[in-house]
Structures are given as C-alpha cells and as structure tokens.
Write a protein that holds these residues in place. Structure first.
Motif, mmCIF file in Angstrom:
data_model
loop_
_atom_site.group_PDB
_atom_site.id
_atom_site.type_symbol
_atom_site.label_atom_id
_atom_site.label_comp_id
_atom_site.label_asym_id
_atom_site.label_seq_id
_atom_site.Cartn_x
_atom_site.Cartn_y
_atom_site.Cartn_z
ATOM 1 N N ASP A 129 35.535 41.309 47.101
ATOM 2 C CA ASP A 129 35.855 40.402 45.997
ATOM 3 C C ASP A 129 37.332 40.554 45.629
ATOM 4 N N PRO A 130 38.231 39.899 46.369
ATOM 5 C CA PRO A 130 39.665 40.037 46.089
ATOM 6 C C PRO A 130 40.049 39.552 44.691
ATOM 7 N N PHE A 131 39.312 38.573 44.176
ATOM 8 C CA PHE A 131 39.616 38.073 42.832
ATOM 9 C C PHE A 131 39.372 39.159 41.782
ATOM 10 N N ALA A 132 38.374 40.013 42.040
ATOM 11 C CA ALA A 132 38.090 41.101 41.100
ATOM 12 C C ALA A 132 39.284 42.051 41.001
ATOM 13 N N ILE A 133 40.026 42.223 42.096
ATOM 14 C CA ILE A 133 41.225 43.068 42.068
ATOM 15 C C ILE A 133 42.280 42.456 41.162
ATOM 16 N N GLN A 134 42.416 41.124 41.206
ATOM 17 C CA GLN A 134 43.354 40.439 40.310
ATOM 18 C C GLN A 134 42.981 40.693 38.852
ATOM 19 N N VAL A 135 41.707 40.573 38.550
ATOM 20 C CA VAL A 135 41.232 40.812 37.182
ATOM 21 C C VAL A 135 41.522 42.255 36.772
ATOM 22 N N LEU A 136 41.286 43.182 37.680
ATOM 23 C CA LEU A 136 41.495 44.603 37.388
ATOM 24 C C LEU A 136 42.967 44.889 37.084
ATOM 25 N N LYS A 137 43.878 44.312 37.858
ATOM 26 C CA LYS A 137 45.310 44.529 37.645
ATOM 27 C C LYS A 137 45.762 43.937 36.313
ATOM 28 N N ALA A 138 45.241 42.768 35.987
ATOM 29 C CA ALA A 138 45.591 42.147 34.706
ATOM 30 C C ALA A 138 45.111 43.011 33.545
ATOM 31 N N LEU A 139 43.892 43.536 33.652
ATOM 32 C CA LEU A 139 43.351 44.401 32.600
ATOM 33 C C LEU A 139 44.142 45.703 32.492
ATOM 34 N N PHE A 140 44.627 46.189 33.622
ATOM 35 C CA PHE A 140 45.464 47.400 33.584
ATOM 36 C C PHE A 140 46.734 47.147 32.780
ATOM 37 N N LEU A 141 47.385 46.028 33.031
ATOM 38 C CA LEU A 141 48.654 45.732 32.366
ATOM 39 C C LEU A 141 48.501 45.628 30.849
ATOM 40 N N VAL A 142 47.389 45.087 30.384
ATOM 41 C CA VAL A 142 47.221 44.874 28.940
ATOM 42 C C VAL A 142 46.372 45.957 28.282
ATOM 43 N N LYS A 143 46.093 47.023 29.024
ATOM 44 C CA LYS A 143 45.190 48.051 28.503
ATOM 45 C C LYS A 143 45.607 48.583 27.143
ATOM 46 N N TYR A 144 46.874 48.885 26.972
ATOM 47 C CA TYR A 144 47.335 49.517 25.735
ATOM 48 C C TYR A 144 48.000 48.534 24.773
ATOM 49 N N VAL A 145 47.938 47.248 25.085
ATOM 50 C CA VAL A 145 48.507 46.236 24.186
ATOM 51 C C VAL A 145 47.441 45.913 23.136
ATOM 52 N N LYS A 146 47.502 46.587 22.010
ATOM 53 C CA LYS A 146 46.456 46.476 20.994
ATOM 54 C C LYS A 146 46.328 45.060 20.449
ATOM 55 N N GLU A 147 47.455 44.345 20.423
ATOM 56 C CA GLU A 147 47.426 43.006 19.820
ATOM 57 C C GLU A 147 46.746 41.971 20.722
ATOM 58 N N PHE A 148 46.549 42.312 21.983
ATOM 59 C CA PHE A 148 45.947 41.362 22.930
ATOM 60 C C PHE A 148 44.472 41.690 23.135
ATOM 61 N N LYS A 149 43.618 40.676 23.026
ATOM 62 C CA LYS A 149 42.175 40.851 23.188
ATOM 63 C C LYS A 149 41.741 40.298 24.552
ATOM 64 N N PRO A 150 41.460 41.165 25.518
ATOM 65 C CA PRO A 150 41.080 40.691 26.853
ATOM 66 C C PRO A 150 39.637 40.207 26.926
ATOM 67 N N THR A 151 39.386 39.071 26.318
ATOM 68 C CA THR A 151 38.081 38.416 26.435
ATOM 69 C C THR A 151 38.066 37.559 27.700
ATOM 70 N N VAL A 152 36.916 37.009 28.025
ATOM 71 C CA VAL A 152 36.808 36.159 29.217
ATOM 72 C C VAL A 152 37.784 34.997 29.118
ATOM 73 N N ARG A 153 37.854 34.361 27.951
ATOM 74 C CA ARG A 153 38.760 33.225 27.757
ATOM 75 C C ARG A 153 40.215 33.628 27.976
ATOM 76 N N ASN A 154 40.629 34.739 27.387
ATOM 77 C CA ASN A 154 42.026 35.155 27.484
ATOM 78 C C ASN A 154 42.383 35.656 28.887
ATOM 79 N N ILE A 155 41.422 36.302 29.547
ATOM 80 C CA ILE A 155 41.652 36.707 30.941
ATOM 81 C C ILE A 155 41.824 35.471 31.817
#
Length: 637
Positions: A476-502
């Motif tokens: 699932d190469p797309f899952a890797i894209q999702v994982l990298k995006a979540l890594f980048l915003v992990k500590y950004v408290k102001e950003f809410k990584p919901t399905v819509r925002n992802i």
C-alpha cells in the motif's frame, strides 16, 4: 500534448541552489549575491538597521532572528559583504544590490551612505570557530572573538600568546623584519613555524635577538614568557579593537557578524552576560565604530527552557543591548521561494492563469482545514496562484511549524534546533525537482516535504518510516504517503490530523474525487493502525514514535487478569461516578442504602434497592436493545 512542469519555470528548477548558507563558504559568493531576494519585509528590516548604522546613537548591536531555514545566515552574509563593499568576481557588492533596489530609492540611498563608510567585516560561525574552546570556560565567548579578531589582523588566532607576540612586534614596526629573520634561520616561513612553536624555540630566539639586538640566550623562552603573561579580558579586547581601528583612519568601522550565537550562549548564563559585556565594552571604547551583528533562533525561550527563569532574565538583558531587531518570518521565506525558485515564464503565467480561472470557485473549499484545526493561508487571487504553484500556500507556514516542532523534540542531527542539511528553500526545490516531469495541473502533496529533511533527521526518529517503506511499500504505497504526512505534523499541536485534513494534505489534483479520496485515506489509516504505526484518538490520528509504538504494542499484547479489571471497573464506577452510598428520597428526606452491582455482579452487602451499572465488557452490551455508551440502572420491583 501535455506540458511538463519544468517548462513553465523561468529558471531551471534543478539548477544548483545552496539551500544552506555557510558563513565561511566563499565558493559561491557571486551566486549568493545575485540570487538574494529582498522581500518587502526584509526591505523594512534593512531600513531599520541602516538607519541605526548611519545615525549612531547608543546601540551597536543587531539581533537577526528566525526559525530553521528562514534565511538568517544568508542575510547576515549579505550584510557582511555589503558593509565592507567587498569585490566579488570583478563586481562590488553594492553594485550588485543596486540593481535590486531600483524601485526603492530611500533604501538604496541609505545603503549607499552606509557603504561609503570604510569598514571591515569579520564574519564567522561561532560554533566552528570555537572548535578548540570549551563552553565551560568562563571566557569561551571572549576567546572566540579574540581569535577571529587576531586572525583578521593577520596574527595567529589559535594561540593568543603568539598573537600578542606578533602584535607587539608589529606595534614596534619589527614584525616583517622578524619574519624574514626567522625564515633565514629556520628555512621555512613564519606562518608554518608558529604552528610548531614548541619545536622552534631556537630559531625563534635567534630571529628575535637579531631583530631586537639582544642575546639569543636571553630570548630562549620568549614565547613561554608571553604564554605566562598573556591574559584575556573583555576590556583589554575592546582596547585592542579600538587601537586597531584608529590605525585604519578616521570613521573606520570594524563589524563582527556572528552566526548562530543564540544557540551557543543559550545553555550558559555566563556566556549570555559575556556577550552583553563584549557589546557594551566595544560600544564604550569605540563609540559606534565596532558593531556586533548576530543571528539566533526565533524561539530562544524554547532553547533556554521553560524552567530556567534566571536564564530568561539574563537573555532579556542581552536583548536590551541589541537594540536593532531583524526578525524573519514565514512570509519572507514564501516570497523568497516564489521569486527565486518558482518564478514562471510568460507562457507559464498565462497557462497557470487559465488554470486558476477554471478552478477559482473550488479553491476556497479544497484547501480549507476543518475540525478545529488552525486556519492556514489559501490561494489569494490569480497572481498569488501563479507565483506559488505547484505549492498550496498553506504549506509554507505548516512546514515551518512542522520543522520547528520537530526541532523542539530533538528530531534533527546536530546541535540545537537550527541544525539540518536543508533550508526551506532547499526542501521546496527538492519537491519541485521531483515533480518537474509531471504535467502541469498537479499539486505538491505535503508528504513530499519529508524527503527534503530525511537526511537531517536522526535515524531513530525515522526508523518507523524506513521499516514501513521496506515492508508495506509494495502492499500500500499510499499508506506510506499518509504516514509521512502524519510524521511531519506530529508535534504541531494547532493542526488536527483528521481524515478531512489529511485529505487536504494529500490532494494531488484539483479535480480529485473527494469521496474516493476519503475512502482511500480511511483504508490507509486503518491499515497503518492495525500495524501499530499510528494511533487513533477520537477523530484524530497520530504518528507513533518508536517508544510510543512499543508501548502501544505492549498494551495490545497485554493479558489483563479479569479480577484486576473488575476491581478497576468497580473503583471507577462507585468511587468516581457514583460516590454516594445512599439514595435520598426528596419528598420525605429519607435516605436508603442500595446494593452496588456491576454487570449483574454484587459488590458488597445486598439491600432492598440496587443499582446495576453495565460496562462495555458486559454480556448485555451485545443485545440489540442496549446502547453500549449509555448508563443502565436496573431497579428490582
């Protein structure tokens, strides 16, 4: 026929651009001067600095601040070249900048006035110059300043007593003669001999005696005497600087340009106060003829630490000495990236203008973050669309927040939060190069930013992604894209990584089927959660670090004793939710004890009345007429 992205850029997007400007790198000075972008905000900062520089009052300190990759070092280097008006590849620095300021006559006039003052710039990265000096030394900062000053004067900066020996000979007009005498005695130049001073005592004594007319025997340990007598003090340093300036002529200035000083002093109160004292002493002795211009991370409080109040107070005092503030922000960086990297050809501007007109009505909703997330910038009109494409405007601010928060959590290799192999310009160029052969119309997804900082991240931090790339890339190469995006915003408290925002982060086409995209993301998130790479908290998804992943796996694998679980549920139910042991009848005021039951199991004594709480672990939860989330009480008749 489709048009590739690379064809719409005014300059080759894959041309060499040094993403990280180094104070001591002189290999590409002309390119750095030619490509430097003076944004509106930087222009205002320059006006403030030049006003203070041209009309000296009391302050001789300039503090340039900004986040990782914001261009602090580049600005510092440009100022160093400009104030000295150094010649680079046959052109004066001012002449190169003059072409950039044809539409800003006031700023150009102020710069011309500053350049007309003869000066010398000493530009250095303080950590590099302090490589042999321990920070625990109370005079560490002063030693670095003394070292670079001695080197600028032509003396041996690595050993202050040898530099003082050379200075004394120079003051007596005997240094050149001594060098000739030493070369004749040792058959090597003095510049080599002083590096081996301990082995060259005899030749040094011979040359010194010849120059001074003394006895070589008496001069046998002349450098040893200098080593014993040489002391470094801030006042003496300022006096030496003043004496050197006076030799250069009236109105001459010596300016120290110090890169990354904020990180160097942050952990040591003594170093903080030393910096303040150095600036004050130079000001007192030199009366505006010696300036100290430094760079630092924007968030010094984060580097100093919340609990170190006394250090914050000392830092505030330092800022009082550095009266000229030049903060750089994300708007500056966005404009630099757009003008230096993303400028378009005329044909490209027309093509992108048409694309904007076609998608204009969708832009407001396509890049709108919801679910309580931070409000980030969207495309703002045709001109902004053309200048920023293929990057949605939110990425400049969000990526800045991402790397700043990752830095604060010690994710990067090296010292402090500024260290990394990529600036923002370098990262955006890497993404643009990756997309160069794609057809016009596509968008840069946020996960692509990860590749730009991958080499600067600690291996332990990115280990989960590396393992995932090996094990699930083909699945699932797309899952890797999702994982990298979540890594980048992990500590950004102001950003809410919901399905819509992802979904917004991974939008690669303007006409993407939103329903299909959402379903694809949900499947990827479910897959990542099953493999313990992320965790879900309500509607928000979070990347798991190695430590967090281990804890999550242990939790999933943990076998809990049913009796322990029942005991914990009992405590929660009747010590937290229902803390009272009796029921009060409001009409009569009488109180009645009740039996406490959890999932039909009696807890304690039995009474005529009973309250039975149903937990999610009860067999009754499976029945269709029971809501698992509801509180259920059974009262026997």
């Amino acid at each position: 026929m489709t048009t590739a992205l690379r064809s719409i850029f005014a300059k080759p997007v894959d041309r060499p651009i040094d993403g990280v400007i180094k104070a001591d790198d002189e290999a590409s000075l002309r390119i750095e001067l030619d490509e430097y972008v003076i944004t509106d905000e930087i222009g205002k900062r320059l006006e403030t600095f030049l006003d203070a520089y041209n009309n000296y009052d009391t302050a001789n300190g300039v503090w340039i601040s900004g986040f990782f990759g914001s261009g602090k070092s580049h600005l510092l280097k440009m100022l160093a070249l400009l104030m000295e008006n150094r010649e680079v590849d046959g052109a004066r620095s001012f002449d190169i900048f003059e072409e950039k300021l044809t539409d800003q006559p006031m700023l150009l006039g102020a710069l011309r006035k500053a350049v007309s003052v003869p000066s010398k710039s000493i530009l250095f990265n303080i950590d590099q110059k302090a490589d042999v000096i321990s920070k625990t030394d109370v005079d560490a900062l002063l030693s670095v300043f003394q070292k670079v000053f001695d080197e600028a004067c032509g003396y041996y900066g690595k050993l202050p007593h040898i530099a003082q020996f050379e200075r004394d000979l120079d003051d007596r007009g005997q240094l050149a003669t001594f060098k000739d005498a030493y070369a004749a005695a040792a058959d090597k130049p003095w510049e080599r001999g002083r590096e081996q001073a301990a082995l060259e005592r005899k030749n040094i004594a011979t040359a010194f005696a010849e120059v001074t007319g003394g006895d070589p025997t008496d001069a046998g340990d002349i450098l040893g005497q200098y080593r014993a007598d040489t002391r470094v003090s801030i006042e003496d340093f300022a006096v030496k600087v003043k004496a050197w300036i006076d030799k250069q002529g009236p109105k001459f200035r010596l300016n120290f340009f110090v890169d990354e000083v904020g990180q160097y002093i942050a952990e040591n109160v003594k170093l903080m106060t030393n910096l303040q004292t150095i600036a004050e002493s130079l000001n007192t002795k030199c009366k505006g003829q010696a300036w100290v211009i430094v760079t630092s991370q924007q968030d010094m409080e984060a580097i100093i630490g919340d609990g170190k109040t006394f250090q914050s107070q000392d830092f505030s005092k330092i800022m009082g000495r550095f009266g000229v503030k030049m903060p750089l922000n994300s708007a500056d960086v966005a404009e630099v990236i757009q003008r230096r990297l993303l400028s378009k050809t005329e044909e490209g501007q027309v093509r992108l203008g048409n694309l904007h007109d076609r998608e204009e009505n969708n832009l407001k909703t396509l890049f709108d973050f919801t679910d309580g997330s931070i409000k980030l910038k969207n495309f703002d009109g045709r001109t902004n669309f053309v200048s920023s494409y293929p990057f949605p405007p939110y990425q400049y601010m969000l990526f800045q927040m991402a790397i700043t928060s990752l830095s604060q959590h010690n994710a990067f290799e090296g010292k402090h939060s500024s260290v990394g192999e990529r600036s923002m310009l370098g990262v955006f160029q890497e993404v643009a190069k990756k997309m160069a052969d794609q057809p016009v119309g596509g968008l840069a997804t946020f996960d692509l930013m990860f590749e730009g900082i991958r080499t600067a991240l600690k291996s332990a931090v990115q280990q989960s992604i590396q393992i995932a790339e090996k094990e699930i890339q083909d699945i699932d190469p797309f899952a890797i894209q999702v994982l990298k995006a979540l890594f980048l915003v992990k500590y950004v408290k102001e950003f809410k990584p919901t399905v819509r925002n992802i979904s917004v982060l991974l939008l690669s086409e303007f006409d993407t089927d939103q329903v299909k995209q959402r379903r694809k993301i949900e499947e990827a998130l479910s897959f990542l959660e099953r493999n313990t790479l992320i965790q879900r908290n309500g509607e928000v998804y979070e990347f798991l670090t190695n430590e967090e992943k281990d804890v999550e796996a242990e939790i999933k694998a943990l076998n809990v004793d049913p009796s322990e679980l029942s005991k914990e549920m009992e405590t929660l139910a009747f010590d937290t939710i229902l803390r009272h042991r009796k029921i009060k009848h409001l009409a009569t005021g009488n109180e009645y004890s009740f039996s406490r039951k959890l999932d039909d199991h009696l807890l304690g004594r039995e009474h005529e009345l009973s309250i039975n709480l149903i937990s999610p672990f009860s067999d009754d939860v499976a029945s269709p007429d029971v809501n698992p989330g509801a509180k259920l009480a059974k009262f026997p008749v």
